[in-house]
Design a protein around this motif. Structure first.
Motif, PDB file in Angstrom:
ATOM      1  N   THR A  82      13.771   3.699  -9.173  1.00 50.07           N
ATOM      2  CA  THR A  82      14.590   4.728  -9.212  1.00 50.07           C
ATOM      3  C   THR A  82      14.665   5.324 -10.751  1.00 50.07           C
ATOM      4  OG1 THR A  82      15.911   3.004  -7.957  1.00 50.07           O
ATOM      5  CG2 THR A  82      17.048   5.016  -8.603  1.00 50.07           C
ATOM      6  N   VAL A 122       0.665  -1.082   0.065  1.00 48.74           N
ATOM      7  CA  VAL A 122       0.091   0.044   0.096  1.00 48.74           C
ATOM      8  C   VAL A 122       0.905   1.011   0.036  1.00 48.74           C
ATOM      9  CG1 VAL A 122      -1.508   1.375   1.403  1.00 48.74           C
ATOM     10  CG2 VAL A 122      -2.133  -1.051   0.991  1.00 48.74           C
ATOM     11  N   ILE A 123       2.073   1.315   0.574  1.00 49.43           N
ATOM     12  CA  ILE A 123       2.852   2.318   0.909  1.00 49.43           C
ATOM     13  C   ILE A 123       3.335   2.362  -0.496  1.00 49.43           C
ATOM     14  CG2 ILE A 123       5.196   3.146   1.635  1.00 49.43           C
ATOM     15  CD1 ILE A 123       4.395   1.617   4.124  1.00 49.43           C
ATOM     16  N   MET A 167      -0.500   8.252  -7.695  1.00 49.39           N
ATOM     17  CA  MET A 167       0.441   7.592  -8.306  1.00 49.39           C
ATOM     18  C   MET A 167       1.699   8.373  -8.212  1.00 49.39           C
ATOM     19  SD  MET A 167      -2.270   6.687 -11.524  1.00 49.39           S
ATOM     20  CE  MET A 167      -0.809   6.512 -12.870  1.00 49.39           C
ATOM     21  N   ALA A 168       2.638   7.571  -7.874  1.00 46.70           N
ATOM     22  CA  ALA A 168       4.005   8.145  -7.857  1.00 46.70           C
ATOM     23  C   ALA A 168       5.067   7.058  -8.405  1.00 46.70           C
ATOM     24  CB  ALA A 168       4.295   8.549  -6.392  1.00 46.70           C
ATOM     25  N   PRO A 169       5.785   7.535  -9.038  1.00 42.32           N
ATOM     26  CA  PRO A 169       7.132   6.448  -9.518  1.00 42.32           C
ATOM     27  C   PRO A 169       7.600   5.892  -8.165  1.00 42.32           C
ATOM     28  CG  PRO A 169       8.043   8.755  -9.989  1.00 42.32           C
ATOM     29  CD  PRO A 169       6.587   9.134  -9.178  1.00 42.32           C
ATOM     30  N   TYR A 212      15.459  13.156  -4.325  1.00 41.74           N
ATOM     31  CA  TYR A 212      14.299  13.123  -5.007  1.00 41.74           C
ATOM     32  C   TYR A 212      13.071  13.944  -4.310  1.00 41.74           C
ATOM     33  CZ  TYR A 212       9.935  11.111  -6.770  1.00 41.74           C
ATOM     34  OH  TYR A 212       8.672  10.903  -7.319  1.00 41.74           O
ATOM     35  N   ILE A 229       5.704  20.177  -6.826  1.00 41.37           N
ATOM     36  CA  ILE A 229       4.800  19.276  -7.342  1.00 41.37           C
ATOM     37  C   ILE A 229       4.249  18.567  -6.074  1.00 41.37           C
ATOM     38  CG2 ILE A 229       4.645  16.889  -8.420  1.00 41.37           C
ATOM     39  CD1 ILE A 229       6.773  17.938 -10.307  1.00 41.37           C
ATOM     40  N   GLY A 230       5.143  18.088  -5.163  1.00 36.55           N
ATOM     41  CA  GLY A 230       4.722  17.502  -3.767  1.00 36.55           C
ATOM     42  C   GLY A 230       3.991  16.382  -4.008  1.00 36.55           C
ATOM     43  N   PHE A 231       4.402  15.330  -4.423  1.00 39.89           N
ATOM     44  CA  PHE A 231       3.618  14.154  -4.292  1.00 39.89           C
ATOM     45  C   PHE A 231       3.232  13.594  -2.890  1.00 39.89           C
ATOM     46  CE2 PHE A 231       3.746  13.308  -8.509  1.00 39.89           C
ATOM     47  CZ  PHE A 231       4.849  13.108  -9.201  1.00 39.89           C
ATOM     48  N   GLY A 232       4.040  13.529  -2.129  1.00 39.87           N
ATOM     49  CA  GLY A 232       3.723  13.080  -0.908  1.00 39.87           C
ATOM     50  C   GLY A 232       3.918  11.563  -0.560  1.00 39.87           C
ATOM     51  N   ASP A 233       4.426  10.833  -1.685  1.00 38.01           N
ATOM     52  CA  ASP A 233       4.868   9.633  -1.303  1.00 38.01           C
ATOM     53  C   ASP A 233       5.859   9.262  -0.256  1.00 38.01           C
ATOM     54  OD1 ASP A 233       6.695   9.213  -4.289  1.00 38.01           O
ATOM     55  OD2 ASP A 233       6.602  10.748  -3.200  1.00 38.01           O
ATOM     56  N   PHE A 293      19.603   9.203  -2.875  1.00 41.99           N
ATOM     57  CA  PHE A 293      18.680   9.393  -3.982  1.00 41.99           C
ATOM     58  C   PHE A 293      17.338   9.914  -3.601  1.00 41.99           C
ATOM     59  CE2 PHE A 293      17.349   9.337  -8.228  1.00 41.99           C
ATOM     60  CZ  PHE A 293      16.215   8.840  -8.302  1.00 41.99           C
ATOM     61  N   PHE A 328      13.738  17.690  -4.817  1.00 44.20           N
ATOM     62  CA  PHE A 328      13.430  18.168  -6.206  1.00 44.20           C
ATOM     63  C   PHE A 328      11.791  18.300  -6.120  1.00 44.20           C
ATOM     64  CE2 PHE A 328      14.296  18.778 -10.449  1.00 44.20           C
ATOM     65  CZ  PHE A 328      12.952  18.491 -11.097  1.00 44.20           C
ATOM     66  N   PHE A 372      -0.797  11.257 -14.993  1.00 42.95           N
ATOM     67  CA  PHE A 372       0.015  11.369 -14.029  1.00 42.95           C
ATOM     68  C   PHE A 372       1.220  12.519 -14.673  1.00 42.95           C
ATOM     69  CE2 PHE A 372       3.436  10.724 -10.858  1.00 42.95           C
ATOM     70  CZ  PHE A 372       4.349  10.572 -11.653  1.00 42.95           C
ATOM     71  N   ARG A 407      11.591   7.532 -11.113  1.00 45.39           N
ATOM     72  CA  ARG A 407      12.001   8.800 -10.373  1.00 45.39           C
ATOM     73  C   ARG A 407      12.790   9.746 -10.869  1.00 45.39           C
ATOM     74  NH1 ARG A 407      11.817   6.428  -4.158  1.00 45.39           N
ATOM     75  NH2 ARG A 407       9.763   6.504  -3.714  1.00 45.39           N
ATOM     76  N   ALA A 408      14.054   9.129 -11.345  1.00 41.18           N
ATOM     77  CA  ALA A 408      14.939   9.871 -12.187  1.00 41.18           C
ATOM     78  C   ALA A 408      14.350  10.574 -13.415  1.00 41.18           C
ATOM     79  CB  ALA A 408      16.406   9.125 -12.638  1.00 41.18           C
ATOM     80  N   VAL A 461       2.543  16.199 -13.181  1.00 34.24           N
ATOM     81  CA  VAL A 461       3.845  16.373 -12.902  1.00 34.24           C
ATOM     82  C   VAL A 461       4.174  17.736 -13.387  1.00 34.24           C
ATOM     83  CG1 VAL A 461       6.319  15.976 -13.500  1.00 34.24           C
ATOM     84  CG2 VAL A 461       4.732  14.029 -12.710  1.00 34.24           C
ATOM     85  N   CYS A 490      11.340  11.124 -13.969  1.00 39.16           N
ATOM     86  CA  CYS A 490      10.256  12.006 -13.327  1.00 39.16           C
ATOM     87  C   CYS A 490      10.708  13.405 -13.105  1.00 39.16           C
ATOM     88  CB  CYS A 490       9.555  11.601 -11.958  1.00 39.16           C
ATOM     89  SG  CYS A 490       8.465  12.621 -11.293  1.00 39.16           S
ATOM     90  N   MET A 491      12.139  13.370 -12.332  1.00 39.47           N
ATOM     91  CA  MET A 491      12.839  14.688 -12.274  1.00 39.47           C
ATOM     92  C   MET A 491      13.325  15.348 -13.498  1.00 39.47           C
ATOM     93  SD  MET A 491      15.268  14.343  -8.896  1.00 39.47           S
ATOM     94  CE  MET A 491      15.912  12.756  -9.167  1.00 39.47           C
ATOM     95  N   GLY A 523       0.816  17.469  -8.768  1.00 40.80           N
ATOM     96  CA  GLY A 523       1.296  16.500  -7.795  1.00 40.80           C
ATOM     97  C   GLY A 523       0.667  15.851  -6.832  1.00 40.80           C
ATOM     98  N   TYR A 524      -0.623  14.916  -7.037  1.00 40.08           N
ATOM     99  CA  TYR A 524      -1.550  14.555  -6.264  1.00 40.08           C
ATOM    100  C   TYR A 524      -0.628  13.614  -5.284  1.00 40.08           C
ATOM    101  CZ  TYR A 524      -5.443  16.109  -8.804  1.00 40.08           C
ATOM    102  OH  TYR A 524      -6.188  16.972  -9.453  1.00 40.08           O
ATOM    103  N   GLY A 525      -0.165  12.605  -6.183  1.00 41.20           N
ATOM    104  CA  GLY A 525       0.581  11.543  -5.091  1.00 41.20           C
ATOM    105  C   GLY A 525      -0.160  10.153  -5.208  1.00 41.20           C
TER     106      GLY A 525
END
Lengths: 368, 631
Positions: free
Chosen positions: A134, A96-97, A129-131, B537, B546-550, B533, B540, A116, A137-138, A120, A140-141, A125-127
């Motif tokens: 690694t 879930v996390i 769904m988030a990558p 992340y 953006i602020g996903f919050g994950d 990292f 950034f 998504f 995420r890279a 971005v 995404c940045m 940035g709801y969050g």
């Protein structure tokens, strides 16, 4: 001598449309990449979860049946099973996390990834769904690094276009009915201003730059965009921009002539939010207030993520409407920007820390 | 309505205003007692402080605190009533599983599936609401500090979403809070960003100037060696340096590209192009014009007492005006090297006029000087007429040139060159001031005429005014090089200075990356189970709002760390806003260039046409003006 030249018109259209197309293409590219990276990960995770679940159930069944139903009572059985379940719970909590679940439908579909990608580069940035990987995420940045300026450019572009249209509408439709006297004065002012423009050094680039320097946020560089656009021949906006602090104008007339009243701007933003809320309430089974709250949080790019539109088939439409809403917000900010600055300057003057705002000379003539 | 008429009253009014304000200022200073004035000043300082950068920050902090308190009141009770149903689900599930065992595997499996799904939902629910496995809250999210974090995320529009308002009242308050808070935060961040941008620009500019001065010094040293004999004291240079015939002679000698001789040149050639005569003339001119003699043999100016006889040739003194092409940005260059023309063979040097003055004004000035030397009415008549002119021009330029370079005082040189010939002399102490782009070139004539009007009651002023006014000099007049603005503030002056300097984008990007790394380091050191990292992340995603919050840093109950986080976020965001402010100027300039090159900008096309037209016209017109009226 506006830009009636068809060549110019075409080029101008191309610029606006071209930018919007670039944005769409960028979103699609992002969606594809995110789907490739994160969708794979999600599928793998779901398979893993499924395996875990079936393992747990098989184990329990084995414990229950094979070891013998009769010589076990509930308590001892539940002891063993509880441990297994605790492990399972821990595993599930971890998933879930990470946002993976084998109960809910697959999230990183194309439309989901598109949504998504939009969150971005609009910085919402709801969050939900988030990558997780690694690489995701890279990417995404990097995506955000290039996408956010692109979006700001598009928003500024389209926002200024909308702002011009709204001003035009307002001037043509509402002004003659509301205030006839000011209309006449404004004509006179226009003539005066054209004369001044012919005779004086136009400091519009100075003013425009000072507008930018006052508030360094991206949406406030619409004045610069206007300045840019005026090179395409829009003389009207030149006057608008260059004469904000022209001391030939009276304060009131200036306000009525070129700025919409603050109330109208706020009302426009509010109206759009209501419309968006109505749309979402038709699609989702939220209350109207929840929809309104969601649209507000989204359009201000705060984007908590506690309320997410769930129906996948509407994601593309939602993305479009959200982008449109952000354009409207930009327009509102553009329209109110000069007013805010003027009132800030006026406040500064009243308090005594700034010079009188109307003392800047309008033309370049020297008076010894 | 004549345009000039319209201007005069406004100028007069403005002058009057200024006089009045000066009068008021003076009276204030003398009439008010000392104490009152001091009190006023302190009040002003206090106000300035409060509404300056620090004051805005304080305002922001107060706003955050108020929001935190309100959220705490609205949301904490509702949060505490959140209960976990997980334990009940667990119990029920176990019972059912036990009971269903007898029904056979298929049935059992089905029931198991249903109940494990519910179990998973409950786990997820607990997780999302921060409830532990035992069903008790880990910590209340809506403490004052927790609410403060939520407020920070709201007004910076980051919006993590790990804690969100659930009650209707909380949500309504959240919307209004955001409505006021987001612009406020933007204003504060932009303010700080502007401050940062300004300091960055000045630092970069200083470095740039230092580096360029070094190179300029090098250049100057090298050119000095080459042209030591040709240096002339700039400020003493006569505006009329060279006679027409002399120039002819020089040009013939220099074997320039042959130009069709213009009318007046032909006419003046009638008088003869005798070089000796020219030399005498020039020496006489030199004597007359300066306090120094121009020794043509050695090309040196020596100081002598003036001989104020009118040279018979003074009627033929003509200024050579530089007809300037379109100003390429209007640059004054530092130390124009006299590389090309004055070959050592030539015996003299050209006097250079680098100040660009419209023709008509020039004519008038010349007329005035040669006709009635003592009657220009400039008010500061000297025996040497040209000094006056120089001074006037210099004065005007100094008055209206806003930029004073810190390292070198500005001085002007007057250089003239022939049309079509390259620049043929150097001037020392010269610096080019690059004008900003997109300036409209209008109005220097008017400006000069206005100043002349206001300052000196010349008899010919009206004529000059009207003439100068009606002339449209689309080519560069000084207006396109300088800005005739009155600046009240030091700030404005500084802004004007810094305005056109573009910080290289590399530096800006570098700063951002450094900021990101700093934040990453901070979070990495603070959070135990984060990789670098992850910290990078998180920084950034937060700094781009953006602020996903994950990933959320666990605030382990140290308020100081929380406050440090908040401060870091605000600083980082202001840095981002500074970047945006710096970058968008450049970006839009680039975009404009692109648009111009595409040919979309109508004005460019129009401008090109105008330029072509005026060039054509200018080629037809003469450069040299005779006093005999052929101009």
């Amino acid at each position: 001598m506006g830009f009636c030249n068809p060549h110019c018109l075409l080029a101008l259209l191309f610029t606006h449309g071209g930018l919007a197309c670039m944005l769409v293409v960028y979103a699609i590219i992002g969606a594809a990449v995110f789907q490739a990276i994160e969708g794979q990960f999600e599928i793998r995770e779901r398979i893993h979860l499924e395996e875990v679940r079936s393992n747990v159930l098989t184990t329990i069944w084995n414990i229950t049946v094979i070891d013998g139903h009769e010589d076990m009572n509930f308590t001892s059985w539940s002891e063993q099973v509880r441990d297994i379940f605790r492990e399972y719970e821990h595993e599930h909590r971890r998933s879930v996390i990470h946002g993976v679940s084998d109960v809910l439908p697959l999230r990183w579909t194309f439309s989901g990834s598109l949504f998504f990608a939009c969150t971005v580069f609009t910085t919402i940035g709801y969050g939900h769904m988030a990558p997780e990987t690694t690489e995701g995420r890279a990417f995404c940045m990097v995506y955000a690094f290039f996408g956010i300026p692109l979006l700001m450019l598009v928003l500024v572009d389209l926002g200024s276009l909308l702002a011009r249209g709204t001003k035009f509408l307002y001037l043509k439709i509402f002004r003659p009915y509301i205030n006839k006297n000011s209309g006449r004065v404004s004509c006179f002012e226009r003539k005066e201003k054209t004369l001044d423009r012919q005779q004086s050094v136009v400091k519009k680039d100075v003013k425009v730059k000072s507008n930018v320097n006052e508030m360094g946020t991206p949406v406030n560089d619409t004045s610069k965009a206007d300045h840019w656009k005026t090179d395409f021949g829009r003389d009207e906006t030149v006057e608008n921009q260059g004469d904000t602090e022209d001391n030939n104008n009276e304060d009131n007339e200036k306000k009525d002539e070129f700025d919409l009243p603050m109330l109208a701007i706020l009302a426009f933003g509010f109206l759009y939010m209501c419309v968006l809320a109505a749309l979402f309430s038709a699609w989702e089974n939220w209350s109207y207030f929840e929809c309104f709250y969601f649209s507000f949080i989204t359009l201000s790019t705060i984007g908590f993520g506690d309320l997410i539109p769930e129906h996948q088939k509407f994601t593309i439409a939602s993305s479009f409407f959200i982008l449109l809403g952000m354009t409207v917000m930009t327009m509102c900010i553009t329209l109110s920007q000069s007013k805010i600055e003027h009132s800030l300057k006026w406040m500064g003057w009243r308090i005594g820390i700034k010079p009188k705002p109307k003392e800047t000379p309008d033309d370049g003539s020297i008076a010894a | 309505m004549k345009p000039s008429d319209e201007h005069r009253p406004t100028n007069l009014m403005r002058a009057k205003e200024r006089r009045q304000s000066i009068r008021v200022l003076i009276t204030d200073q003398f009439v008010e007692p000392e104490k009152k004035r001091r009190l006023k000043n302190t009040c002003r300082t206090i106000n300035k402080f409060f509404f300056s950068h620090l004051g805005l920050l304080l305002l922001l902090v107060v706003y955050l605190l108020a929001g935190a308190q309100t959220f705490h009141m609205l949301e904490s009770e509702a949060a505490q009533s959140e209960k976990s149903v997980l334990s009940e689900t667990r119990k029920t599930m176990l019972e059912i599983l036990w009971n269903e065992t007898s029904s056979g595997y298929e049935e059992w499996k089905k029931q198991a599936d249903i109940w494990t799904d519910k179990f998973k939902h409950d786990v997820a629910h607990n997780e999302n609401h921060g409830l532990e496995a035992t069903g008790l809250p880990i910590e209340s999210h809506w403490t004052i500090l927790g609410s403060m974090i939520v407020c920070v995320t709201i007004i910076t529009t980051i919006g993590y979403g790990h804690v969100t308002p659930e009650t209707i009242g909380g949500r309504i308050f959240c919307m209004f809070y955001a409505l006021v808070g987001v612009p406020l935060c933007f204003v504060v961040l932009a303010d700080i960003g502007k401050l940062l941008a300004r300091s960055l620009k000045s630092v970069c500019m200083k470095v740039d100037v230092y580096l360029s001065n070094k190179s300029a010094d090098r250049r100057r040293r090298s050119s000095k060696i080459r042209n030591s004999s040709k240096h002339l004291d700039v400020s003493r240079l006569a505006y009329y340096g060279v006679c027409d015939e002399e120039r002819e002679a020089i040009n013939c000698k220099k074997k320039k590209r042959s130009k069709p001789m213009s009318e007046s040149r032909r006419k003046s050639n009638v008088n003869g192009g005798n070089i000796n005569r020219l030399r005498t003339a020039r020496s006489k001119v030199g004597m007359r014009l300066n306090n120094s003699t121009w020794d043509s043999s050695t090309d040196m100016l020596t100081q002598t007492t003036p001989d104020i006889t009118r040279s018979p040739l003074c009627n033929n003194i003509q200024p050579v005006v530089e007809e300037i092409d379109e100003v390429d940005g209007g640059h004054f260059e530092e130390n124009i090297p006299s590389s090309t023309e004055p070959s050592p063979a030539s015996e003299d040097d050209d006097v250079s006029v680098n100040v660009k003055i419209p023709r008509e004004l020039l004519n008038k000035l010349r007329l005035d000087l040669t006709n009635g030397h003592n009657e220009t009415g400039y008010g500061r008549r000297d025996e040497n007429g040209e000094l006056l002119i120089n001074e006037v021009i210099l004065d005007l330029l100094r008055q209206h040139h806003p930029v004073k370079h810190k390292h070198k005082p500005l001085s002007y040189s007057l250089s003239c060159r022939e049309r079509g010939s390259r620049k043929s002399s150097i001037a020392t102490n010269q610096r080019r001031y690059s004008a900003p782009e997109n300036r409209r070139r209008v109005g220097f004539s008017s400006a000069i005429s206005q100043s002349v009007n206001d300052r000196h009651n010349s008899t010919w002023k009206s004529e000059l005014c009207s003439n100068a006014y009606n002339v449209e000099s689309p080519r560069s007049s000084l207006a396109s090089d300088f800005k005739f603005e009155e600046k009240d503030d030091e700030n404005k002056k500084r802004e004007e200075e810094n305005k056109d300097y573009e910080v290289p984008i590399i530096i800006v990007v570098l700063l951002l990356t450094l900021n990101n790394f700093a934040g990453a380091l901070f979070f990495y050191k603070w959070q135990e189970n984060w990789t670098f990292f992850q910290a990078f992340y998180f920084t950034f995603i937060s700094l781009t709002t953006i602020g996903f919050g994950d990933i959320i840093p666990v605030f382990g109950g140290h308020p100081s760390v929380l406050i440090a986080t908040a401060i870091f976020l605000l600083f980082g965001l202001s840095l981002v806003s500074m970047t945006i402010a710096l970058a968008q100027e450049r970006f839009l300039k680039q975009a404009q260039k692109v648009a111009n090159t595409i040919g979309v900008a109508k004005r460019t096309i129009k401008r090109r046409q105008t330029i072509r037209r005026t060039r054509r016209q200018a080629r037809r017109n003469t450069l040299m003006y005779g006093i005999d009226g052929n101009f």
